[in-house]
Design a protein around this motif. Sequence first.
Motif, mmCIF file in Angstrom:
data_model
loop_
_atom_site.group_PDB
_atom_site.id
_atom_site.type_symbol
_atom_site.label_atom_id
_atom_site.label_comp_id
_atom_site.label_asym_id
_atom_site.label_seq_id
_atom_site.Cartn_x
_atom_site.Cartn_y
_atom_site.Cartn_z
ATOM 1 N N LEU A 1 7.074 -7.113 -1.473
ATOM 2 C CA LEU A 1 5.711 -6.626 -1.692
ATOM 3 C C LEU A 1 5.330 -5.773 -0.486
ATOM 4 N N PRO A 2 5.092 -4.491 -0.673
ATOM 5 C CA PRO A 2 4.861 -3.596 0.472
ATOM 6 C C PRO A 2 3.714 -4.038 1.375
ATOM 7 N N ALA A 3 2.668 -4.582 0.827
ATOM 8 C CA ALA A 3 1.488 -4.933 1.636
ATOM 9 C C ALA A 3 1.452 -6.400 2.023
ATOM 10 N N ASN A 4 2.541 -7.130 1.742
ATOM 11 C CA ASN A 4 2.518 -8.572 2.031
ATOM 12 C C ASN A 4 3.874 -8.981 2.599
ATOM 13 N N GLN A 5 3.847 -9.561 3.792
ATOM 14 C CA GLN A 5 5.074 -9.981 4.446
ATOM 15 C C GLN A 5 5.356 -11.468 4.255
#
Length: 348
Positions: free
Chosen positions: A88-92
């Motif tokens: 997920l690009p916005a969630n690490q």
Amino acid sequence: MKASERESFFKSLALYFVTIEILIGFLLYHNYREDVGSLKQQLFLEMKNYNFNFEGEKFALDFVPKQTEAPLLELREDGQTLYALFPLPANQRYLLKIYYPKADFKTQTGALLGRYLLFMLLLSAVVGAMAFGFARYTLRPLRSALALTDRFIKDIIHDLNTPVSAILINTSMLNREDKAVRRIEKSAKLIGMLYRNLQEYQGGLPQQRDTFRLDSLVAERLAFFQDLYPALTFRTALAPTTMRANPDALTRIVDNLLSNACKYNVKEGEVSLALSERTFSITNTAAAPIRSPRNLFDRFYKESERGIGIGLHIVKKLCDEERIAIAVTQRENRVTFTCTLPAGQTER
């Protein structure tokens, strides 16, 4: 079709059919595995597309905690699903899990397997027809060889009968006390036995049934062999027994068993004959143990260089025709052939 032809035909058929079936099965299994792999690859590509647009109801999704060892962008499976993990690009902290029910995938592979099995069945029918034709074709040389052998044996039978009969008739008019004359007569009678064995081999014995004294028949044939083998000791225990059967067949059985017991005996050995109720047995001291009792009645089987290997085969063939059970046993240095006569055909 004769027994040897049937054996050759079915062995050729089985060899050709099984060999081609194994080859086809291996190729189809390999293709099936490749198609299953293609289905998985197609499923993964659809998951990647779904990751971008989330269109359709084929897949379900979930969010799972991110783990350093978790493989990304790779189709994997667990107990219930086939799935792939996407970042997920916005969630690490979390990963996107797109999954597909394994039951649905098994339905797809089951349908694929059904098509392959149907194709295998159709190919097997074609291979079976080809194997049948191939086996029939390979049978031709064997049939030619057997036909040539049969004609050869028939010619021998025809040519043996006249000179043997002439020798026996002429020796009967000579001095029977002369040892040379007796040896000639014995040899002619042995040739006569061979003639009758060959005749039976060709299916030439009369098939009539009659009522006769089996003990008298055995005693008569025993007298012939006592004259041929004076060095052997013969012991008998023959209970009076009346039997209804083919007398020619019983004569051949007794002759061949006695001949076998005398030929494969030890020097100054013994032969014992017993007839009681429904059992007739011949026991002899053996020069050597039987190496393969199970093959003893096979046609042309020999345990030594002597003979032509059809005597005991003819015994078994005639016993089967007369519904007589025959068995061979050996104990220490003695071999026993036991014939169990059919119920209702003998009386004391």
